[in-house]
Write a protein that holds these residues in place. Structure first.
Motif, PDB file in Angstrom:
ATOM      1  N   LEU A 181      44.975  28.372  46.768  1.00  0.00           N
ATOM      2  CA  LEU A 181      46.162  29.228  46.840  1.00  0.00           C
ATOM      3  C   LEU A 181      46.260  30.110  45.603  1.00  0.00           C
ATOM      4  N   GLY A 182      45.950  29.558  44.440  1.00  0.00           N
ATOM      5  CA  GLY A 182      45.969  30.343  43.213  1.00  0.00           C
ATOM      6  C   GLY A 182      44.959  31.468  43.242  1.00  0.00           C
ATOM      7  N   SER A 183      43.723  31.162  43.665  1.00  0.00           N
ATOM      8  CA  SER A 183      42.677  32.191  43.749  1.00  0.00           C
ATOM      9  C   SER A 183      43.046  33.267  44.764  1.00  0.00           C
ATOM     10  N   LEU A 184      43.592  32.845  45.897  1.00  0.00           N
ATOM     11  CA  LEU A 184      43.997  33.789  46.933  1.00  0.00           C
ATOM     12  C   LEU A 184      45.091  34.720  46.426  1.00  0.00           C
ATOM     13  N   SER A 185      46.061  34.158  45.735  1.00  0.00           N
ATOM     14  CA  SER A 185      47.149  34.970  45.196  1.00  0.00           C
ATOM     15  C   SER A 185      46.623  36.015  44.223  1.00  0.00           C
ATOM     16  N   ALA A 186      45.648  35.630  43.405  1.00  0.00           N
ATOM     17  CA  ALA A 186      45.098  36.541  42.403  1.00  0.00           C
ATOM     18  C   ALA A 186      44.440  37.753  43.044  1.00  0.00           C
ATOM     19  N   VAL A 187      43.598  37.526  44.041  1.00  0.00           N
ATOM     20  CA  VAL A 187      42.872  38.650  44.651  1.00  0.00           C
ATOM     21  C   VAL A 187      43.818  39.535  45.461  1.00  0.00           C
ATOM     22  N   ILE A 188      44.832  38.935  46.075  1.00  0.00           N
ATOM     23  CA  ILE A 188      45.806  39.736  46.826  1.00  0.00           C
ATOM     24  C   ILE A 188      46.623  40.606  45.880  1.00  0.00           C
ATOM     25  N   TYR A 219      45.731  41.623  42.857  1.00  0.00           N
ATOM     26  CA  TYR A 219      44.872  42.620  42.210  1.00  0.00           C
ATOM     27  C   TYR A 219      44.606  43.797  43.142  1.00  0.00           C
ATOM     28  N   PHE A 220      44.360  43.505  44.412  1.00  0.00           N
ATOM     29  CA  PHE A 220      44.047  44.561  45.376  1.00  0.00           C
ATOM     30  C   PHE A 220      45.239  44.871  46.276  1.00  0.00           C
ATOM     31  N   ARG A 221      46.448  44.690  45.773  1.00  0.00           N
ATOM     32  CA  ARG A 221      47.646  44.860  46.587  1.00  0.00           C
ATOM     33  C   ARG A 221      47.770  46.263  47.186  1.00  0.00           C
ATOM     34  N   GLN A 222      47.422  47.282  46.422  1.00  0.00           N
ATOM     35  CA  GLN A 222      47.532  48.643  46.946  1.00  0.00           C
ATOM     36  C   GLN A 222      46.534  48.884  48.074  1.00  0.00           C
ATOM     37  N   GLU A 223      45.294  48.444  47.871  1.00  0.00           N
ATOM     38  CA  GLU A 223      44.275  48.600  48.903  1.00  0.00           C
ATOM     39  C   GLU A 223      44.642  47.819  50.159  1.00  0.00           C
ATOM     40  N   THR A 250      47.908  25.733  40.477  1.00  0.00           N
ATOM     41  CA  THR A 250      47.990  27.001  41.206  1.00  0.00           C
ATOM     42  C   THR A 250      48.124  28.176  40.251  1.00  0.00           C
ATOM     43  N   VAL A 251      49.029  28.051  39.279  1.00  0.00           N
ATOM     44  CA  VAL A 251      49.269  29.136  38.326  1.00  0.00           C
ATOM     45  C   VAL A 251      48.042  29.396  37.466  1.00  0.00           C
ATOM     46  N   LEU A 252      47.434  28.330  36.926  1.00  0.00           N
ATOM     47  CA  LEU A 252      46.253  28.501  36.073  1.00  0.00           C
ATOM     48  C   LEU A 252      45.072  29.064  36.855  1.00  0.00           C
ATOM     49  N   SER A 253      44.886  28.594  38.075  1.00  0.00           N
ATOM     50  CA  SER A 253      43.812  29.121  38.908  1.00  0.00           C
ATOM     51  C   SER A 253      44.031  30.600  39.194  1.00  0.00           C
ATOM     52  N   GLY A 254      45.278  30.963  39.494  1.00  0.00           N
ATOM     53  CA  GLY A 254      45.592  32.360  39.782  1.00  0.00           C
ATOM     54  C   GLY A 254      45.399  33.267  38.578  1.00  0.00           C
ATOM     55  N   LEU A 255      45.874  32.832  37.418  1.00  0.00           N
ATOM     56  CA  LEU A 255      45.739  33.649  36.205  1.00  0.00           C
ATOM     57  C   LEU A 255      44.280  33.833  35.810  1.00  0.00           C
ATOM     58  N   SER A 256      43.517  32.750  35.826  1.00  0.00           N
ATOM     59  CA  SER A 256      42.109  32.843  35.435  1.00  0.00           C
ATOM     60  C   SER A 256      41.327  33.675  36.445  1.00  0.00           C
ATOM     61  N   ALA A 257      41.668  33.583  37.729  1.00  0.00           N
ATOM     62  CA  ALA A 257      40.996  34.379  38.747  1.00  0.00           C
ATOM     63  C   ALA A 257      41.313  35.860  38.585  1.00  0.00           C
ATOM     64  N   TYR A 258      42.552  36.189  38.305  1.00  0.00           N
ATOM     65  CA  TYR A 258      42.954  37.589  38.129  1.00  0.00           C
ATOM     66  C   TYR A 258      42.220  38.215  36.944  1.00  0.00           C
ATOM     67  N   LEU A 259      42.192  37.501  35.830  1.00  0.00           N
ATOM     68  CA  LEU A 259      41.484  38.002  34.643  1.00  0.00           C
ATOM     69  C   LEU A 259      39.989  38.113  34.913  1.00  0.00           C
ATOM     70  N   CYS A 260      39.459  37.163  35.671  1.00  0.00           N
ATOM     71  CA  CYS A 260      38.030  37.188  36.005  1.00  0.00           C
ATOM     72  C   CYS A 260      37.685  38.440  36.802  1.00  0.00           C
ATOM     73  N   ILE A 261      38.469  38.753  37.824  1.00  0.00           N
ATOM     74  CA  ILE A 261      38.220  39.943  38.642  1.00  0.00           C
ATOM     75  C   ILE A 261      38.245  41.195  37.780  1.00  0.00           C
ATOM     76  N   HIS A 262      39.274  41.307  36.940  1.00  0.00           N
ATOM     77  CA  HIS A 262      39.439  42.501  36.108  1.00  0.00           C
ATOM     78  C   HIS A 262      38.253  42.698  35.158  1.00  0.00           C
ATOM     79  N   TYR A 263      37.904  41.660  34.422  1.00  0.00           N
ATOM     80  CA  TYR A 263      36.865  41.808  33.403  1.00  0.00           C
ATOM     81  C   TYR A 263      35.464  41.832  34.006  1.00  0.00           C
ATOM     82  N   PHE A 264      35.291  41.219  35.164  1.00  0.00           N
ATOM     83  CA  PHE A 264      33.986  41.293  35.828  1.00  0.00           C
ATOM     84  C   PHE A 264      33.673  42.736  36.210  1.00  0.00           C
ATOM     85  N   LEU A 265      34.654  43.445  36.748  1.00  0.00           N
ATOM     86  CA  LEU A 265      34.445  44.842  37.129  1.00  0.00           C
ATOM     87  C   LEU A 265      34.145  45.708  35.901  1.00  0.00           C
TER      88      LEU A 265
END
Length: 266
Positions: free
Chosen positions: A49-56, A58-62, A223-238
């Motif tokens: 759920l945390g990972s899912l929240s992060a990607v949604i 991050y790509f909310r506009q798309e 959930t919160v830690l998974s979401g935060l780390s996933a969001y930062l991961c997506i951003h910095y990976f790109l």
């Protein structure tokens, strides 16, 4: 679970879910390399759920544009790039969804060994390195063709093999069909949404069938830690792949896989 286990599992899930290094390999190995007890299905659902929240987020506009355009297309107002992208995401999800349902028990019982994980990390890591090294295209996720989508979708089904990496194999296939690094990564991240929903939903069904005691505080923190780390991961990976490409992750996979084979089998 103690709090160290909660933090480690949440951060490992959040980071490895979107990096091309195999989240399943890391989550399988954490209890192998520690004396921690299995975290249970409820906590697994929370991490997804945390990972899912992060990607949604991050790509909310798309995602918003894809949703609006898809509804417009269904009402007969024509198909634009956003509606087409939404359809491509669904089409590319079909192979992994079908094969996952058919072979889930076989994979979970017979393919989660450190030997398979190590070989998959190395083999599919080298394939990612080749795809990134060869001449790449410049197409974005909005310029995919249906044949490209089917190739990426079939490749994604290979991620059911532990150690393959869903993001890694989809980026590999996307690079092979002529996408840019950024386009390959962004499409892979969008593909993760239905896949995480399917995986998390399957775990949730199991949880309902076999109720267990739930530590709600640990669930919330995870959930919160998974979401935060996933969001930062997506951003910095790109950011990283624009400058360094996929090679640092290829090197990590090969070294990690070689260590696993040496540590557990030699």
């Amino acid at each position: 679970m103690d709090w160290l286990q909660v933090v480690v599992l949440a951060v490992v899930q959040g980071i490895s879910e979107f990096l091309p290094v195999s989240s399943s390999a890391h989550l399988i190995l954490v209890p192998v390399l520690t004396d921690w007890e299995d975290q249970g299905l409820a906590f697994d659902v929370a991490l997804h759920l945390g990972s899912l929240s992060a990607v949604i987020i991050y790509f909310r506009q798309e995602i918003w544009q894809m949703s609006v355009s898809s509804l417009a297309a269904l009402s007969g107002k024509g198909v634009n790039n956003d509606a087409r992208l939404a359809f491509w995401v669904m089409l590319a999800t079909l192979p992994v969804g079908i094969i996952g349902l058919l072979l889930h028990d076989v994979i979970s019982h017979y393919m989660r060994s450190t030997l398979i994980i190590g070989v998959s990390l190395i083999g599919f890591g080298l394939l990612l390195g080749y795809a990134d090294w060869r001449k790449r295209g410049t197409r974005s996720e909005y310029q995919l063709r249906w044949k490209d989508v089917l190739i990426i979708g079939v490749a994604q089904a290979l991620a059911l093999i532990p150690g393959t990496s869903r993001s890694g194999i989809t980026m590999t296939a996307a690079l092979m069909v002529g996408m840019s690094r950024e386009g390959a990564a962004r499409f892979s991240f969008l593909l993760s949404i239905p896949v995480i929903v399917l995986a998390g939903g399957l775990e949730a069904v199991k949880l309902l069938q076999a109720p267990q005691s739930i530590d709600w505080v640990a669930m919330l923190v995870g959930t919160v830690l998974s979401g935060l780390s996933a969001y930062l991961c997506i951003h910095y990976f790109l950011v990283v792949i624009k400058k360094l490409g996929m090679q640092p992750f290829v090197i990590y996979r090969v070294l990690f896989g070689a260590w696993l084979l040496w540590f557990f089998h030699f």
